[in-house]
Write an enzyme that holds these catalytic residues in place. Structure first.
Site, PDB file in Angstrom:
ATOM      1  N   GLN A 248       0.823  -1.217   0.000  1.00 20.01           N
ATOM      2  CA  GLN A 248       0.000   0.000   0.000  1.00 20.01           C
ATOM      3  C   GLN A 248       0.858   1.269   0.000  1.00 20.01           C
ATOM      4  O   GLN A 248       0.487   2.272  -0.615  1.00 20.01           O
ATOM      5  CB  GLN A 248      -0.974  -0.032   1.181  1.00 20.01           C
ATOM      6  CG  GLN A 248      -2.010  -1.153   0.991  1.00 20.01           C
ATOM      7  CD  GLN A 248      -3.054  -1.236   2.068  1.00 20.01           C
ATOM      8  OE1 GLN A 248      -2.950  -0.576   3.108  1.00 20.01           O
ATOM      9  NE2 GLN A 248      -4.072  -2.046   1.855  1.00 20.01           N
TER      10      GLN A 248
ATOM     11  N   ASN B 173      -2.545  -2.736  13.063  1.00 17.13           N
ATOM     12  CA  ASN B 173      -1.467  -3.004  14.024  1.00 17.13           C
ATOM     13  C   ASN B 173      -0.380  -3.935  13.492  1.00 17.13           C
ATOM     14  O   ASN B 173      -0.655  -4.773  12.643  1.00 17.13           O
ATOM     15  CB  ASN B 173      -2.083  -3.628  15.285  1.00 17.13           C
ATOM     16  CG  ASN B 173      -2.616  -2.565  16.224  1.00 17.13           C
ATOM     17  OD1 ASN B 173      -1.992  -1.517  16.388  1.00 17.13           O
ATOM     18  ND2 ASN B 173      -3.772  -2.834  16.821  1.00 17.13           N
TER      19      ASN B 173
ATOM     20  N   ASP C  88      -4.973   5.887  22.632  1.00 15.81           N
ATOM     21  CA  ASP C  88      -4.265   5.884  23.921  1.00 15.81           C
ATOM     22  C   ASP C  88      -4.442   7.231  24.627  1.00 15.81           C
ATOM     23  O   ASP C  88      -4.653   7.286  25.837  1.00 15.81           O
ATOM     24  CB  ASP C  88      -2.776   5.596  23.686  1.00 15.81           C
ATOM     25  CG  ASP C  88      -2.555   4.308  22.915  1.00 15.81           C
ATOM     26  OD1 ASP C  88      -2.788   3.233  23.481  1.00 15.81           O
ATOM     27  OD2 ASP C  88      -2.179   4.388  21.733  1.00 15.81           O
TER      28      ASP C  88
ATOM     29  N   HIS D 275       2.184   2.255  20.201  1.00 20.02           N
ATOM     30  CA  HIS D 275       0.802   1.853  20.521  1.00 20.02           C
ATOM     31  C   HIS D 275       0.859   0.400  20.991  1.00 20.02           C
ATOM     32  O   HIS D 275       0.699  -0.542  20.212  1.00 20.02           O
ATOM     33  CB  HIS D 275      -0.094   2.014  19.289  1.00 20.02           C
ATOM     34  CG  HIS D 275      -1.478   1.490  19.519  1.00 20.02           C
ATOM     35  ND1 HIS D 275      -2.318   1.989  20.490  1.00 20.02           N
ATOM     36  CD2 HIS D 275      -2.176   0.476  18.922  1.00 20.02           C
ATOM     37  CE1 HIS D 275      -3.459   1.322  20.476  1.00 20.02           C
ATOM     38  NE2 HIS D 275      -3.391   0.401  19.540  1.00 20.02           N
TER      39      HIS D 275
HETATM   40  P1  NAD Z   1     -11.401  -6.636  11.030  1.00 17.48           P
HETATM   41  O1  NAD Z   1     -10.795  -7.973  10.870  1.00 17.48           O
HETATM   42  O2  NAD Z   1     -12.777  -6.513  11.559  1.00 17.48           O
HETATM   43  O3  NAD Z   1     -11.368  -5.862   9.660  1.00 17.48           O
HETATM   44  C1  NAD Z   1     -10.222  -5.801   8.860  1.00 17.48           C
HETATM   45  C2  NAD Z   1     -10.712  -5.643   7.436  1.00 17.48           C
HETATM   46  O4  NAD Z   1      -9.580  -5.398   6.622  1.00 17.48           O
HETATM   47  C3  NAD Z   1     -11.405  -6.908   6.883  1.00 17.48           C
HETATM   48  O5  NAD Z   1     -12.658  -6.542   6.325  1.00 17.48           O
HETATM   49  C4  NAD Z   1     -10.435  -7.409   5.815  1.00 17.48           C
HETATM   50  O6  NAD Z   1     -11.094  -8.026   4.723  1.00 17.48           O
HETATM   51  C5  NAD Z   1      -9.765  -6.101   5.404  1.00 17.48           C
HETATM   52  N1  NAD Z   1      -8.456  -6.272   4.773  1.00 17.48           N
HETATM   53  C6  NAD Z   1      -7.490  -7.164   5.051  1.00 17.48           C
HETATM   54  N2  NAD Z   1      -6.447  -7.006   4.230  1.00 17.48           N
HETATM   55  C7  NAD Z   1      -6.757  -5.970   3.429  1.00 17.48           C
HETATM   56  C8  NAD Z   1      -6.080  -5.311   2.378  1.00 17.48           C
HETATM   57  N3  NAD Z   1      -4.861  -5.706   1.966  1.00 17.48           N
HETATM   58  N4  NAD Z   1      -6.681  -4.264   1.763  1.00 17.48           N
HETATM   59  C9  NAD Z   1      -7.906  -3.860   2.148  1.00 17.48           C
HETATM   60  N5  NAD Z   1      -8.610  -4.437   3.134  1.00 17.48           N
HETATM   61  C10 NAD Z   1      -8.028  -5.474   3.771  1.00 17.48           C
HETATM   62  O7  NAD Z   1     -10.371  -5.765  11.931  1.00 17.48           O
HETATM   63  P2  NAD Z   1     -10.671  -4.389  12.679  1.00 17.48           P
HETATM   64  O8  NAD Z   1     -11.201  -4.683  14.041  1.00 17.48           O
HETATM   65  O9  NAD Z   1     -11.407  -3.465  11.800  1.00 17.48           O
HETATM   66  O10 NAD Z   1      -9.165  -3.881  12.914  1.00 17.48           O
HETATM   67  C11 NAD Z   1      -8.359  -3.503  11.815  1.00 17.48           C
HETATM   68  C12 NAD Z   1      -6.933  -3.255  12.300  1.00 17.48           C
HETATM   69  O11 NAD Z   1      -6.898  -2.119  13.157  1.00 17.48           O
HETATM   70  C13 NAD Z   1      -6.316  -4.394  13.103  1.00 17.48           C
HETATM   71  O12 NAD Z   1      -4.946  -4.567  12.733  1.00 17.48           O
HETATM   72  C14 NAD Z   1      -6.422  -3.908  14.527  1.00 17.48           C
HETATM   73  O13 NAD Z   1      -5.485  -4.521  15.381  1.00 17.48           O
HETATM   74  C15 NAD Z   1      -6.132  -2.436  14.338  1.00 17.48           C
HETATM   75  N6  NAD Z   1      -6.517  -1.530  15.415  1.00 17.48           N
HETATM   76  C16 NAD Z   1      -5.678  -0.482  15.672  1.00 17.48           C
HETATM   77  C17 NAD Z   1      -5.999   0.436  16.673  1.00 17.48           C
HETATM   78  C18 NAD Z   1      -5.090   1.583  16.993  1.00 17.48           C
HETATM   79  O14 NAD Z   1      -5.348   2.283  17.986  1.00 17.48           O
HETATM   80  N7  NAD Z   1      -4.043   1.863  16.234  1.00 17.48           N
HETATM   81  C19 NAD Z   1      -7.195   0.268  17.396  1.00 17.48           C
HETATM   82  C20 NAD Z   1      -8.015  -0.807  17.102  1.00 17.48           C
HETATM   83  C21 NAD Z   1      -7.670  -1.720  16.098  1.00 17.48           C
HETATM   84  C1  LMR Z   2      -6.564  -1.276  20.855  1.00 14.37           C
HETATM   85  O1  LMR Z   2      -5.713  -0.623  21.437  1.00 14.37           O
HETATM   86  O2  LMR Z   2      -7.710  -1.450  21.311  1.00 14.37           O
HETATM   87  C2  LMR Z   2      -6.241  -1.884  19.502  1.00 14.37           C
HETATM   88  O3  LMR Z   2      -4.907  -1.647  19.167  1.00 14.37           O
HETATM   89  C3  LMR Z   2      -6.612  -3.310  19.391  1.00 14.37           C
HETATM   90  C4  LMR Z   2      -5.678  -4.210  20.183  1.00 14.37           C
HETATM   91  O4  LMR Z   2      -5.175  -5.178  19.605  1.00 14.37           O
HETATM   92  O5  LMR Z   2      -5.473  -3.950  21.372  1.00 14.37           O
END
Ligand code: NAD
Ligand code: LMR
Length: 325
Positions: free
Chosen positions: A114, A133, A161, A189
């Site tokens: 990407q 993540n 956070d 994070h």
């Molecule tokens: P999820 O599994 O519900 O959704 C992920 C989506 O991404 C799915 O629909 C999947 O088909 C799609 N996907 C996978 N690979 C892809 C690609 N190459 N291109 C486009 N789409 C793609 O997960 P979620 O709960 O929505 O979480 C998504 C991510 O965000 C996870 O890695 C999670 O750990 C992270 N997250 C980060 C934070 C933060 O504070 N930074 C907070 C919460 C979750």
């Molecule tokens: C969060 O902080 O809630 C997300 O990063 C999801 C996780 O894996 O903890």
């Protein structure tokens, strides 16, 4: 009416995506005067494409006045085309008994591909926000692929956070959330993220003075912020979604609003002791939409220095894992 901006979202039908899209389209992210075109990207798998179709039907049924068009695609080159904002949510989430860094092996390749595509096809003014993540290191990976775009266009989300720290302080002090100011989150994070309570204020007074409990600030408070993601997984069964979408709305809104002071992860230039070239959460001030300067000069006591060193060490370790992939 302003011209619409193009907002690309990956993982559009995932848990976060489903909470996020309707808020972007309603104006929560870019304000009530800014029309948007959503460019929704999903993985090329049948179930995800079908779900995307359904989500777009629901977006249509909202008749949002600010939503001018929707692109739905599993071809990221189409989805990122001319995008002004790329919100990189799509990635595997962790389950119980995992750390976010355990996701690197699966998720790193998504951000390599990407990063390259965004550099090739996005708008010249694009801002990229990484949520998937481990967000800091994925952001480093995506930015490392860019030749045209400068590194400071790539930021990762540590706003969840910051919001968690704000809530913990407000609840402990028994005040409204709005009474808490200047709480910023530093580093990774992960459980090592450091909420620098020494600079926070509660109704204009130093938080340390109002809370008057150093043991709580240095123990349960710090731990509650770092472990909140795992605590949510333990009770919900899946990782935070609506609060993550909300934090992304906050991240982008603050980054689009000149004068805002907020926490984002950016490429380190050595400030606050972070190793050069890791992507660390720091306080920034938005200078113009999508652009920021790191707020330097907050003094750190021995406790803070110890915690900053720990979160820095973890970022260096994640970077080393990437180098071995
Ligand atoms: P999820 O599994 O519900 O959704 C992920 C989506 O991404 C799915 O629909 C999947 O088909 C799609 N996907 C996978 N690979 C892809 C690609 N190459 N291109 C486009 N789409 C793609 O997960 P979620 O709960 O929505 O979480 C998504 C991510 O965000 C996870 O890695 C999670 O750990 C992270 N997250 C980060 C934070 C933060 O504070 N930074 C907070 C919460 C979750
Ligand atoms: C969060 O902080 O809630 C997300 O990063 C999801 C996780 O894996 O903890």
């Amino acid at each position: 009416m302003k011209a619409p901006i193009r907002v690309a979202v990956t993982g559009a039908t995932g848990h976060i995506g489903y909470s996020l899209l309707f808020r972007i389209a309603s104006g929560a992210m870019f304000g009530p005067e800014q029309p948007v075109i959503l460019q929704l990207i999903e993985a090329p798998i049948e179930k995800a494409i079908k779900a995307l179709k359904g989500t777009v039907m629901e977006l249509d049924d909202c008749a949002f006045p600010l939503l001018k068009d929707i692109v739905k695609t599993s071809d990221a080159a189409v989805g990122f085309k001319n995008a002004n904002w790329c919100l990189l949510v799509g990635a595997k989430p962790r389950g119980p008994d995992m750390e976010r860094a355990d996701l690197l092996k699966d998720n790193a390749k998504i951000f390599i591909a990407q990063g390259k595509l965004i550099d090739a096809v996005a708008a010249d003014d694009v801002s990229v926000v990484v949520v998937g993540n481990p967000a800091n290191t994925n952001c480093m990976i995506a930015a490392s692929q860019a030749k045209r775009l400068p590194y400071d266009r790539f930021t990762a989300m540590v706003r969840l956070d910051q919001n968690r720290a704000q809530t913990q302080l407000a609840k402990k002090a028994g005040v409204d959330f709005t009474a808490i100011e200047n709480i910023f989150t530093y580093g990774n994070h992960s459980p090592t993220i450091f909420p620098a309570f020494a600079h926070a204020t509660i109704a204009g007074k130093p938080a340390e003075q109002v809370i008057n409990n150093d043991a709580w600030l240095q123990g349960p408070f710090y731990e509650a912020v770092g472990k909140r993601g795992a605590d949510i997984i333990a009770v919900r069964g899946t990782s935070s979604a609506a609060s993550a979408a909300n934090a992304l709305v906050d991240h982008v809104r603050s980054l689009a609003t000149p004068g805002s002071m907020h926490s984002i992860a950016v490429k380190s230039n050595g400030v606050y002791g972070f190793d050069k070239d890791v992507w660390a959460g720091v306080p920034v001030r938005t200078t113009s939409p999508g652009r920021y300067e790191v707020i330097t000069g907050y003094s750190m006591d021995d406790f803070a220095k110890f915690k900053l060193a720990a979160t820095n060490k973890e970022l260096i370790e994640e970077r080393a894992v990437v180098n071995m992939l």
